[in-house]
Design a protein around this motif. Structure first.
Motif, short mmCIF file in Angstrom:
data_model
loop_
_atom_site.label_atom_id
_atom_site.label_comp_id
_atom_site.label_asym_id
_atom_site.label_seq_id
_atom_site.Cartn_x
_atom_site.Cartn_y
_atom_site.Cartn_z
N ASP A 57 39.52 33.32 51.00
CA ASP A 57 38.51 33.15 49.96
C ASP A 57 37.83 34.48 49.66
O ASP A 57 37.52 35.25 50.57
CB ASP A 57 37.47 32.13 50.45
CG ASP A 57 36.49 31.76 49.38
OD1 ASP A 57 35.44 32.45 49.30
OD2 ASP A 57 36.74 30.81 48.63
N TYR A 58 37.63 34.78 48.38
CA TYR A 58 37.07 36.07 47.97
C TYR A 58 35.62 36.28 48.39
O TYR A 58 35.14 37.40 48.43
CB TYR A 58 37.19 36.24 46.45
CG TYR A 58 38.63 36.36 46.00
CD1 TYR A 58 39.39 37.48 46.34
CD2 TYR A 58 39.22 35.36 45.26
CE1 TYR A 58 40.71 37.60 45.95
CE2 TYR A 58 40.55 35.47 44.84
CZ TYR A 58 41.28 36.59 45.20
OH TYR A 58 42.59 36.70 44.82
N SER A 59 34.91 35.20 48.74
CA SER A 59 33.51 35.34 49.15
C SER A 59 33.36 35.48 50.67
O SER A 59 32.25 35.50 51.18
CB SER A 59 32.71 34.11 48.69
OG SER A 59 33.15 32.95 49.38
N HIS A 77 35.81 44.68 44.26
CA HIS A 77 36.00 43.26 44.54
C HIS A 77 37.07 43.07 45.62
O HIS A 77 38.06 43.80 45.64
CB HIS A 77 36.43 42.50 43.28
CG HIS A 77 35.41 42.56 42.18
ND1 HIS A 77 34.14 42.05 42.32
CD2 HIS A 77 35.47 43.07 40.93
CE1 HIS A 77 33.47 42.23 41.20
NE2 HIS A 77 34.25 42.87 40.34
N PRO A 78 36.88 42.08 46.50
CA PRO A 78 37.87 41.81 47.54
C PRO A 78 39.23 41.47 46.94
O PRO A 78 39.32 40.82 45.89
CB PRO A 78 37.30 40.61 48.29
CG PRO A 78 35.85 40.61 47.96
CD PRO A 78 35.74 41.18 46.58
N LYS A 79 40.31 41.91 47.63
CA LYS A 79 41.66 41.64 47.16
C LYS A 79 42.22 40.32 47.71
O LYS A 79 43.28 39.90 47.31
CB LYS A 79 42.60 42.77 47.58
CG LYS A 79 42.38 44.05 46.81
CD LYS A 79 43.45 45.04 47.19
CE LYS A 79 43.45 46.24 46.27
NZ LYS A 79 44.61 47.11 46.55
N GLY A 80 41.50 39.72 48.65
CA GLY A 80 41.95 38.43 49.19
C GLY A 80 42.67 38.54 50.52
O GLY A 80 43.28 37.58 50.97
N CYS A 119 39.18 45.80 49.74
CA CYS A 119 38.62 45.68 48.39
C CYS A 119 39.33 46.64 47.43
O CYS A 119 39.85 47.68 47.84
CB CYS A 119 37.13 46.00 48.41
SG CYS A 119 36.15 44.85 49.39
#
Length: 80
Positions: A2-4, A33-36, A27
């Motif tokens: 999850d990206y969060s 932003h996170p890459k997952g 990221c």
């Protein structure tokens, strides 16, 4: 993943595998932003085997993929 996701949440998920030294969430260098995906570093190599048992486990409602870190071999993909 999850990206969060926060590093502490991953550390909690893998705590039964062994001592977690560090969690690094990867990221995008431009957006931040996170890459997952993330790296989870353990104290002992035996702990890695325990972590691999969590492959396809559920984390925050999503199935995650757990693999060992790939090591790049110099000149493996070199073009001549």
């Amino acid at each position: 993943m999850d990206y969060s996701t926060k590093p502490e949440e991953l550390q909690e998920h893998f705590k039964d595998c062994g001592v977690v030294n560090r969690v690094t969430i990867i990221c995008d260098k431009y957006t931040g932003h996170p890459k997952g995906f993330a790296y989870v570093e353990f104290s002992d190599k035996e702990d890695v085997a325990n972590a691999l048992a969590l492959d396809e486990s559920l984390f925050k409602g999503r199935q995650i993929k757990v693999t060992t870190k790939r090591t790049n071999v110099p000149f493996m993909n070199a073009r001549v």
